[in-house]
Motif scaffolding. Structure first.
Motif, PDB file in Angstrom:
ATOM      1  N   TRP A 189       0.857  -1.077  -0.116  1.00 59.48           N
ATOM      2  CA  TRP A 189       0.226   0.078  -0.048  1.00 59.48           C
ATOM      3  C   TRP A 189       0.880   1.234  -0.115  1.00 59.48           C
ATOM      4  CZ3 TRP A 189      -0.981   3.867   3.866  1.00 59.48           C
ATOM      5  CH2 TRP A 189      -2.405   4.545   3.573  1.00 59.48           C
ATOM      6  N   LEU A 190       1.855   1.265   0.641  1.00 65.92           N
ATOM      7  CA  LEU A 190       2.552   2.472   0.847  1.00 65.92           C
ATOM      8  C   LEU A 190       3.529   2.584  -0.453  1.00 65.92           C
ATOM      9  CD1 LEU A 190       4.173   1.996   4.436  1.00 65.92           C
ATOM     10  CD2 LEU A 190       2.514   3.773   3.677  1.00 65.92           C
ATOM     11  N   ARG A 191       3.782   1.474  -0.997  1.00 64.60           N
ATOM     12  CA  ARG A 191       4.578   1.828  -2.397  1.00 64.60           C
ATOM     13  C   ARG A 191       3.549   2.095  -3.542  1.00 64.60           C
ATOM     14  NH1 ARG A 191       6.650  -3.495  -0.733  1.00 64.60           N
ATOM     15  NH2 ARG A 191       5.304  -4.206  -2.276  1.00 64.60           N
ATOM     16  N   SER A 192       2.160   1.869  -3.350  1.00 67.73           N
ATOM     17  CA  SER A 192       1.394   2.345  -4.443  1.00 67.73           C
ATOM     18  C   SER A 192       1.139   3.850  -4.139  1.00 67.73           C
ATOM     19  CB  SER A 192       0.198   1.910  -4.336  1.00 67.73           C
ATOM     20  OG  SER A 192      -0.477   1.836  -3.092  1.00 67.73           O
ATOM     21  N   ARG A 193       1.112   4.915  -5.546  1.00 68.32           N
ATOM     22  CA  ARG A 193       0.578   6.065  -5.241  1.00 68.32           C
ATOM     23  C   ARG A 193      -0.315   6.496  -6.412  1.00 68.32           C
ATOM     24  NH1 ARG A 193       6.340   9.195  -4.668  1.00 68.32           N
ATOM     25  NH2 ARG A 193       7.421   7.655  -3.874  1.00 68.32           N
TER      26      ARG A 193
END
Length: 193
Positions: A189-193
């Motif tokens: 989730w943190l890698r997706s933007r």
């Protein structure tokens, strides 16, 4: 749901006493880390919950992110005013992700609820998450409207949930009113933007 407890969150805090640093100086060190190529998070929190904030920052820093905390912002007005609200709005839009550190006090805070509304408007649904923190030996009792937001689920041990195996660690759960939740790792989730 498996919420992280206050004591577990505090275990992520660096040892302040061993280095004789104050909580503020530890948080300022986080602020001064390199920010290139990192996912930027606006972390909404209750200002008087410093231990929870420091634990959450240390926990999230394990994922290689940059965390924005409003009171460490040198551009923030010294006294709360309309300009404070304008600056917060800008920062919520500017950061990639919005996380509400959802303690009981934060849920009851006017500012945190206002920030959550702004986060909803500018980040919903892929880039917003609730990070519920429950008191040790108690149940988390949040406002019902929080149930519509993705939330960070923390598993201390691996287990099957609704027929699906999940290893220990942190996940983001996207709730579905029909009961089918989408689950991804927090790092994904943190890698997706």
């Amino acid at each position: 749901m498996s919420y992280i407890t206050e004591s577990k969150l505090k275990s992520y805090r660096p040892s302040i006493h061993s280095s004789y640093k104050t909580t503020s100086s530890v948080l300022r060190d986080f602020k001064n880390e390199t920010k290139s190529f990192k996912t930027k998070i606006f972390l909404s929190h209750k200002h008087d919950e410093m231990q929870e904030l420091e634990g959450a920052i240390a926990f999230l820093k394990n994922f290689g992110v940059d965390i924005y905390v409003d009171w460490l912002d040198e551009g923030m007005p010294k006294t709360t005013s309309g300009q404070t609200a304008v600056r917060i709005k800008e920062k919520i839009k500017e950061n990639h992700k919005f996380i509400l550190l959802a303690t009981e006090a934060a849920i009851n805070s006017k500012w945190c609820n206002w920030e959550l509304g702004l986060g909803d408007a500018s980040k919903y649904i892929q880039n917003i998450a609730i990070f519920p923190i429950k008191k040790d030996y108690s149940e988390f009792s949040g406002s019902e409207y929080l149930q519509i937001y993705p939330y960070i689920d923390y598993l201390e041990t691996s287990r099957y949930i609704n027929g699906h195996y999940r290893g220990s660690g942190a996940y983001v759960v996207f709730p579905n009113i029909n009961g089918n939740n989408k689950v991804i790792t927090l790092s994904e989730w943190l890698r997706s933007r």
